[in-house]
Design a protein around this motif. Structure first.
Motif, PDB file in Angstrom:
ATOM      1  N   SER A  47       9.652  -0.244   0.424  1.00 46.28           N
ATOM      2  CA  SER A  47      10.635   0.823   0.577  1.00 46.28           C
ATOM      3  C   SER A  47       9.954   1.968   1.334  1.00 46.28           C
ATOM      4  CB  SER A  47      11.093   1.274  -0.816  1.00 46.28           C
ATOM      5  OG  SER A  47      11.937   2.386  -0.731  1.00 46.28           O
ATOM      6  N   ILE A  48      10.458   2.263   2.539  1.00 51.03           N
ATOM      7  CA  ILE A  48       9.780   3.242   3.396  1.00 51.03           C
ATOM      8  C   ILE A  48      10.417   4.612   3.214  1.00 51.03           C
ATOM      9  CG2 ILE A  48       8.987   3.741   5.730  1.00 51.03           C
ATOM     10  CD1 ILE A  48       9.478   0.825   6.452  1.00 51.03           C
ATOM     11  N   HIS A  49       9.565   5.600   2.999  1.00 47.27           N
ATOM     12  CA  HIS A  49      10.008   6.975   2.710  1.00 47.27           C
ATOM     13  C   HIS A  49       9.152   7.962   3.488  1.00 47.27           C
ATOM     14  CE1 HIS A  49      12.508   6.322  -1.037  1.00 47.27           C
ATOM     15  NE2 HIS A  49      11.911   5.149  -0.928  1.00 47.27           N
ATOM     16  N   GLN A  50       9.505   9.199   3.374  1.00 49.87           N
ATOM     17  CA  GLN A  50       8.717  10.382   3.694  1.00 49.87           C
ATOM     18  C   GLN A  50       8.966  11.374   2.544  1.00 49.87           C
ATOM     19  OE1 GLN A  50      10.861  10.564   7.718  1.00 49.87           O
ATOM     20  NE2 GLN A  50       9.043  11.803   8.101  1.00 49.87           N
ATOM     21  N   PRO A  51       8.216  12.406   2.382  1.00 52.98           N
ATOM     22  CA  PRO A  51       7.107  12.886   3.209  1.00 52.98           C
ATOM     23  C   PRO A  51       5.787  12.932   2.459  1.00 52.98           C
ATOM     24  CG  PRO A  51       8.165  14.753   2.153  1.00 52.98           C
ATOM     25  CD  PRO A  51       8.735  13.485   1.524  1.00 52.98           C
ATOM     26  N   LEU A  52       5.581  12.130   1.441  1.00 53.69           N
ATOM     27  CA  LEU A  52       4.485  12.374   0.511  1.00 53.69           C
ATOM     28  C   LEU A  52       3.134  11.820   0.991  1.00 53.69           C
ATOM     29  CD1 LEU A  52       6.404  11.795  -2.847  1.00 53.69           C
ATOM     30  CD2 LEU A  52       5.921  13.949  -1.658  1.00 53.69           C
ATOM     31  N   ALA A  53       3.137  11.078   2.087  1.00 52.59           N
ATOM     32  CA  ALA A  53       1.904  10.664   2.751  1.00 52.59           C
ATOM     33  C   ALA A  53       0.964   9.889   1.825  1.00 52.59           C
ATOM     34  CB  ALA A  53       1.183  11.878   3.352  1.00 52.59           C
ATOM     35  N   CYS A  54       1.498   8.864   1.197  1.00 57.05           N
ATOM     36  CA  CYS A  54       0.657   7.985   0.385  1.00 57.05           C
ATOM     37  C   CYS A  54       1.401   6.675   0.124  1.00 57.05           C
ATOM     38  CB  CYS A  54       0.240   8.658  -0.914  1.00 57.05           C
ATOM     39  SG  CYS A  54       1.586   9.002  -2.052  1.00 57.05           S
ATOM     40  N   ILE A  55       0.654   5.729  -0.408  1.00 62.11           N
ATOM     41  CA  ILE A  55       1.213   4.406  -0.713  1.00 62.11           C
ATOM     42  C   ILE A  55       1.319   4.286  -2.228  1.00 62.11           C
ATOM     43  CG2 ILE A  55       0.888   1.922  -0.475  1.00 62.11           C
ATOM     44  CD1 ILE A  55      -0.858   2.509   2.009  1.00 62.11           C
ATOM     45  N   ASP A  56       2.528   4.352  -2.716  1.00 65.99           N
ATOM     46  CA  ASP A  56       2.810   4.243  -4.146  1.00 65.99           C
ATOM     47  C   ASP A  56       3.301   2.815  -4.420  1.00 65.99           C
ATOM     48  OD1 ASP A  56       3.417   4.912  -6.842  1.00 65.99           O
ATOM     49  OD2 ASP A  56       5.486   5.396  -6.273  1.00 65.99           O
ATOM     50  N   TYR A  57       3.171   2.383  -5.646  1.00 65.15           N
ATOM     51  CA  TYR A  57       3.704   1.062  -5.967  1.00 65.15           C
ATOM     52  C   TYR A  57       4.150   1.014  -7.417  1.00 65.15           C
ATOM     53  CZ  TYR A  57      -0.857   0.210  -8.155  1.00 65.15           C
ATOM     54  OH  TYR A  57      -1.973   0.301  -8.943  1.00 65.15           O
ATOM     55  N   ASP A  58       5.030   0.068  -7.683  1.00 63.98           N
ATOM     56  CA  ASP A  58       5.463  -0.230  -9.052  1.00 63.98           C
ATOM     57  C   ASP A  58       5.426  -1.735  -9.239  1.00 63.98           C
ATOM     58  OD1 ASP A  58       6.421   2.385 -10.331  1.00 63.98           O
ATOM     59  OD2 ASP A  58       7.501   2.413  -8.431  1.00 63.98           O
ATOM     60  N   GLY A  59       5.206  -2.148 -10.481  1.00 62.00           N
ATOM     61  CA  GLY A  59       5.084  -3.572 -10.747  1.00 62.00           C
ATOM     62  C   GLY A  59       3.759  -4.105 -10.221  1.00 62.00           C
ATOM     63  N   PRO A  60       3.639  -5.423 -10.144  1.00 59.59           N
ATOM     64  CA  PRO A  60       2.341  -6.052  -9.784  1.00 59.59           C
ATOM     65  C   PRO A  60       2.061  -5.990  -8.285  1.00 59.59           C
ATOM     66  CG  PRO A  60       4.011  -7.725 -10.187  1.00 59.59           C
ATOM     67  CD  PRO A  60       4.675  -6.409 -10.501  1.00 59.59           C
ATOM     68  N   ALA A  61       1.906  -4.793  -7.774  1.00 61.07           N
ATOM     69  CA  ALA A  61       1.770  -4.601  -6.323  1.00 61.07           C
ATOM     70  C   ALA A  61       0.467  -3.919  -5.933  1.00 61.07           C
ATOM     71  CB  ALA A  61       2.956  -3.796  -5.799  1.00 61.07           C
ATOM     72  N   VAL A  62      -0.505  -3.863  -6.846  1.00 59.66           N
ATOM     73  CA  VAL A  62      -1.728  -3.156  -6.488  1.00 59.66           C
ATOM     74  C   VAL A  62      -2.467  -3.859  -5.362  1.00 59.66           C
ATOM     75  CG1 VAL A  62      -3.095  -4.261  -8.340  1.00 59.66           C
ATOM     76  CG2 VAL A  62      -3.848  -2.093  -7.352  1.00 59.66           C
ATOM     77  N   GLN A  63      -2.502  -5.199  -5.386  1.00 63.63           N
ATOM     78  CA  GLN A  63      -3.229  -5.923  -4.338  1.00 63.63           C
ATOM     79  C   GLN A  63      -2.533  -5.767  -2.988  1.00 63.63           C
ATOM     80  OE1 GLN A  63      -6.047  -7.014  -4.987  1.00 63.63           O
ATOM     81  NE2 GLN A  63      -6.165  -7.527  -7.160  1.00 63.63           N
ATOM     82  N   ILE A  64      -1.228  -5.852  -2.999  1.00 64.39           N
ATOM     83  CA  ILE A  64      -0.479  -5.674  -1.751  1.00 64.39           C
ATOM     84  C   ILE A  64      -0.723  -4.260  -1.206  1.00 64.39           C
ATOM     85  CG2 ILE A  64       1.845  -5.537  -0.747  1.00 64.39           C
ATOM     86  CD1 ILE A  64       2.699  -7.705  -2.754  1.00 64.39           C
TER      87      ILE A  64
END
Ligand SMILES: [Zn+2]
Length: 256
Positions: free
Chosen positions: A167-184
């Motif tokens: 899910s592509i957003h602005q403007p927080l300038a970081c890569i957040d994740y939910d669920g088992p997505a740490v490796q991705i």
């Protein structure tokens, strides 16, 4: 739900917003079983009746849903997702047979038109999903999935159940994740200078719905505010390979 279109310029929804030209997507041979390897259509409509367009590229087992502009005041997210379609269309058949990528460049077309975070009814679509922590109110909707735009994202996932979501957003300038997505997320972070962050499970968000409660890896890719000033090709240079890494993980992203 959908009405497939003929071979198409990749950027119908964005021509009113950006000045870069539309070019027809290259059509290639189909996938096994006579499934077309590229399909474009309308996943649903906004409250004001605008089409919510999608493109499916490929027919492989690894299914990724990518969408931009669920918040209409984040136009660079739409530009990146639209450019992604053009790049994916260049990949060879062998790649398309391994991957199935669904791209919705503009999840909130009414909001994008007026540069509003919310949709035309003033509802924040990324707080409108049926999560346990949802809040019913005038800002988030008086009930879950009250908005046609959030329903559209649910429906496209029923048609093409994703293994992962970006899910592509602005403007927080970081890569957040939910669920088992740490490796991705880590794989994506190798290809951009955006750091990984944890923004928390927001009430009624898609991250909470898909990632926390359904354990589908979902990455919230937050670009910078000033990316609005860039051309789509410049946005791609900054973030394109990171998005590709998210789509292809655990394989390395192709050069595009
Ligand atoms: Zn946003």
């Amino acid at each position: 739900m959908r009405s497939p279109k003929r071979a198409v310029p990749a950027c119908l929804a964005l021509t009113i917003l950006f000045t870069y030209g539309c070019s027809p997507l290259p059509q290639k041979a189909g996938c096994p079983g006579n499934i077309p390897s590229l399909e474009q259509g309308i996943a649903g409509h906004s409250h004001n009746g605008r089409p919510i367009e999608y493109t499916r590229i490929g027919c492989g087992k690894r299914t990724t849903l990518v969408y931009g502009a669920i918040h209409g005041n984040e136009p660079a997210s739409a530009a990146l997702a639209e450019y992604l379609i053009e790049k994916l269309a260049l990949l060879p058949e062998s790649w398309r047979h391994q991957n199935r990528t669904i791209v919705i460049p503009v999840a909130n077309p009414d909001g994008l038109l007026i540069r509003s975070r919310a949709n035309s009814r003033g509802i924040d679509l990324n707080r409108n999903f049926p999560t346990r922590n949802r809040i019913d109110n005038l800002q988030f909707g008086m009930r879950a999935l009250s908005e046609p735009e959030s329903q559209t994202l649910i429906n496209i996932k029923k048609t093409y159940p994703p293994d992962r979501i970006i899910s592509i957003h602005q403007p927080l300038a970081c890569i957040d994740y939910d669920g088992p997505a740490v490796q991705i997320s880590r794989a994506m972070a190798l290809h951009t200078d955006l750091p990984i962050c944890r923004l928390g499970a927001r009430p009624g968000s898609h991250g909470t719905y898909a990632g926390v409660e359904r354990h589908i890896p979902i990455v919230t890719f937050e670009m910078r505010p000033e990316d609005d000033l860039l051309k789509p090709s410049q946005i791609w240079t900054l973030y394109g390979k990171a998005i590709m890494a998210g789509i292809t993980y655990p394989q390395a992203p192709p050069d595009l």
